[in-house]
Design an enzyme around this catalytic site. Structure first.
Site, short mmCIF file in Angstrom:
data_model
loop_
_atom_site.label_atom_id
_atom_site.label_comp_id
_atom_site.label_asym_id
_atom_site.label_seq_id
_atom_site.Cartn_x
_atom_site.Cartn_y
_atom_site.Cartn_z
CE LYS A 168 0.65 1.95 3.35
NZ LYS A 168 1.93 2.54 3.93
CE1 TYR A 206 -1.29 -0.09 7.57
CE2 TYR A 206 -0.36 2.06 7.04
CZ TYR A 206 -0.25 0.67 7.10
OH TYR A 206 0.91 0.07 6.67
P1 NAD Z 1 12.32 1.74 2.27
O1 NAD Z 1 12.89 3.07 1.89
O2 NAD Z 1 12.82 1.10 3.52
O3 NAD Z 1 12.57 0.70 1.08
C1 NAD Z 1 12.40 1.07 -0.28
C2 NAD Z 1 13.29 0.22 -1.16
O4 NAD Z 1 13.20 0.69 -2.51
C3 NAD Z 1 14.79 0.31 -0.77
O5 NAD Z 1 15.36 -0.96 -0.83
C4 NAD Z 1 15.38 1.21 -1.85
O6 NAD Z 1 16.75 0.92 -2.11
C5 NAD Z 1 14.51 0.85 -3.04
N1 NAD Z 1 14.48 1.88 -4.08
C6 NAD Z 1 14.56 1.63 -5.41
N2 NAD Z 1 14.52 2.76 -6.10
C7 NAD Z 1 14.45 3.77 -5.21
C8 NAD Z 1 14.41 5.18 -5.33
N3 NAD Z 1 14.39 5.79 -6.53
N4 NAD Z 1 14.33 5.91 -4.21
C9 NAD Z 1 14.30 5.31 -2.99
N5 NAD Z 1 14.33 3.96 -2.81
C10 NAD Z 1 14.41 3.20 -3.92
O7 NAD Z 1 10.75 1.92 2.30
P2 NAD Z 1 9.69 0.97 3.03
O8 NAD Z 1 9.36 1.55 4.35
O9 NAD Z 1 10.16 -0.44 2.99
O10 NAD Z 1 8.40 1.17 2.09
C11 NAD Z 1 8.29 0.50 0.84
C12 NAD Z 1 6.81 0.37 0.46
O11 NAD Z 1 6.18 -0.42 1.46
C13 NAD Z 1 6.04 1.69 0.43
O12 NAD Z 1 5.10 1.65 -0.61
C14 NAD Z 1 5.34 1.76 1.75
O13 NAD Z 1 4.13 2.49 1.72
C15 NAD Z 1 5.08 0.29 2.03
N6 NAD Z 1 5.04 -0.04 3.47
C16 NAD Z 1 4.07 -0.84 3.95
C17 NAD Z 1 4.02 -1.15 5.29
C18 NAD Z 1 2.95 -2.07 5.83
O14 NAD Z 1 2.85 -2.18 7.05
N7 NAD Z 1 2.21 -2.74 4.98
C19 NAD Z 1 4.96 -0.61 6.17
C20 NAD Z 1 5.97 0.18 5.67
C21 NAD Z 1 6.01 0.47 4.30
#
Ligand code: NAD
Length: 371
Positions: free
Chosen positions: A137, A221
């Site tokens: 999401k 959420y």
């Molecule tokens: P994060 O920044 O920790 O991870 C993002 C990943 O994408 C990294 O590995 C990064 O290297 C990669 N990436 C590739 N291209 C990129 C760019 N141009 N800029 C930045 N990063 C890039 O983020 P996250 O917290 O893991 O979130 C990722 C997704 O998951 C989002 O869509 C977020 O909304 C979702 N999310 C969901 C939950 C949940 O509880 N369901 C919780 C947190 C995040």
């Protein structure tokens, strides 16, 4: 234990049985060995913080396994996670080599865990490679992108599920069923919120990657949960965004948003989210003869979801340690079951699209993207 409380515990037992059945049915698919369960092979795309949680969950999921990795850092992150989760080194892909997953028969599905604006591209490319998609999401940053993703997956005949872990949480399922059984009388109103900047990655503050501010990240959420519990789509919106921090941090996304929704039945929902407010996360449901509050409600990890309230038949405060210790395991087990049994996920792309339509309506009602 009064009658209503006993009935709630009976319902809880039914959830436990349903969960056990879910796991058991997951074991019954075909497999190379007649004794081993068939496991759906997943490749997470983007190995950031939530992907790491997902990989840990897959290791505990009876009908899933990790069979590939997609990362911009194949040497550092790829090698590390391949060793940790027993993924073959030749199944580590970069964003450039991603389309090669079409030739990897061990990969059945991808888990999209990239910044929001990249969900659409990688879902479409995964579908074109013939892989099922579990997408984080918000599903995308616009309803137009969601429609492209749905079309691509339908065309490729692969499954598309939006990763709404709340739908697979026992506390929320219990509360939803209590609402629908009339335990609180006629539902009048919801209040919900999610506050604080839990994840501090810079892309969340860049509109081109995040699509918006706290609403897409946190406000989604309560929005999604209220839509799910009511089973209705909001008909009217009122909203404000506010950004008190006038520095460069919030140059392109809003800090806080408060919004009201009115549903066709007359149910009101009053919600908020913020990156700047130190707050908790909660959902309150007020019926004509009872109410319930879940708090904490939307965080994950070690948090124990708790609910308090009364029904027309008595107190349900402290209704027991009714929580799902690992929503990600339940969610992945469920999606893998959909793949194994060729069934339609209950949170398909259309569910993600409905949220994006609501988000677009909220921003439109607010009138200003940052304020
Ligand atoms: P994060 O920044 O920790 O991870 C993002 C990943 O994408 C990294 O590995 C990064 O290297 C990669 N990436 C590739 N291209 C990129 C760019 N141009 N800029 C930045 N990063 C890039 O983020 P996250 O917290 O893991 O979130 C990722 C997704 O998951 C989002 O869509 C977020 O909304 C979702 N999310 C969901 C939950 C949940 O509880 N369901 C919780 C947190 C995040």
């Amino acid at each position: 234990m009064n009658l209503m409380t006993r009935r709630h515990f009976a319902q809880l037992s039914a959830f436990a049985l349903a969960d056990a059945h879910l796991s058991a049915s997951s074991q019954s698919g075909n497999n190379a060995s007649p004794t081993a369960p068939r496991r759906v092979g997943f490749a997470p795309v983007g190995l950031g913080s939530i992907a790491e949680v997902f990989m840990g969950a897959v290791a505990k999921t009876p009908n899933a396994r990790l069979t590939g990795l997609v990362t911009g850092h194949p040497v550092e992150k790829g090698t590390k996670f391949a060793a940790q989760f027993d993924v073959p080194k030749d199944s580590i892909y970069t964003y450039e080599t991603f389309d090669g997953i079409r030739h990897n028969t061990a990969i059945d599905a991808v888990y999209i865990a990239l910044p929001n604006s990249m969900h659409c591209e990688y879902t479409v490319r995964a579908a074109e490679a013939g892989k099922h998609v579990l997408c984080e999401k918000p599903m995308a940053i616009s309803s137009a992108e969601c429609r492209r993703m749905i079309d691509a997956c339908q065309h490729a005949k692969v499954k598309l599920m939006t990763a709404y872990r709340i739908h697979f949480d026992a506390t929320f399922r219990k509360v939803r069923d209590l609402v629908r059984s009339g335990a609180f009388g006629e539902v009048q109103a919801f209040q919900g919120g999610f506050y604080g900047m839990k994840n501090k990655q810079q892309w969340r503050l860049d509109r081109s990657l995040a699509g918006g501010g706290s609403l897409l990240d946190l406000g989604i959420y309560p929005l999604n949960t209220i839509r799910w519990i009511t089973g209705e789509e909001p008909a009217e919106y009122r909203a404000f965004v506010a950004t008190r921090d006038k520095g460069p941090k919030f140059a392109s996304v809003e800090e806080s948003v408060d919004w009201l929704m009115k549903f066709p039945s007359g149910i009101l929902a009053n919600c908020g989210s913020s990156y700047g407010q130190s707050g908790t996360d909660f959902l309150q449901i007020n019926g004509s003869t009872g109410h319930v509050r879940i708090e904490p409600a939307f965080v994950y990890g070690d948090a124990v979801l708790k609910y308090t309230g009364t029904t027309s038949s008595g107190d349900i405060s402290g209704g027991g340690p009714v929580y799902n210790p690992d929503q990600f395991v339940s969610e992945t087990t469920y999606f893998a079951d959909c793949v194994l049994n060729n069934t339609q996920p209950s949170t398909p792309g259309q569910e993600g699209l409905a949220d994006l339509l609501a988000i677009e309506a909220i921003y439109k009602a607010a009138g200003a993207p940052i304020a």
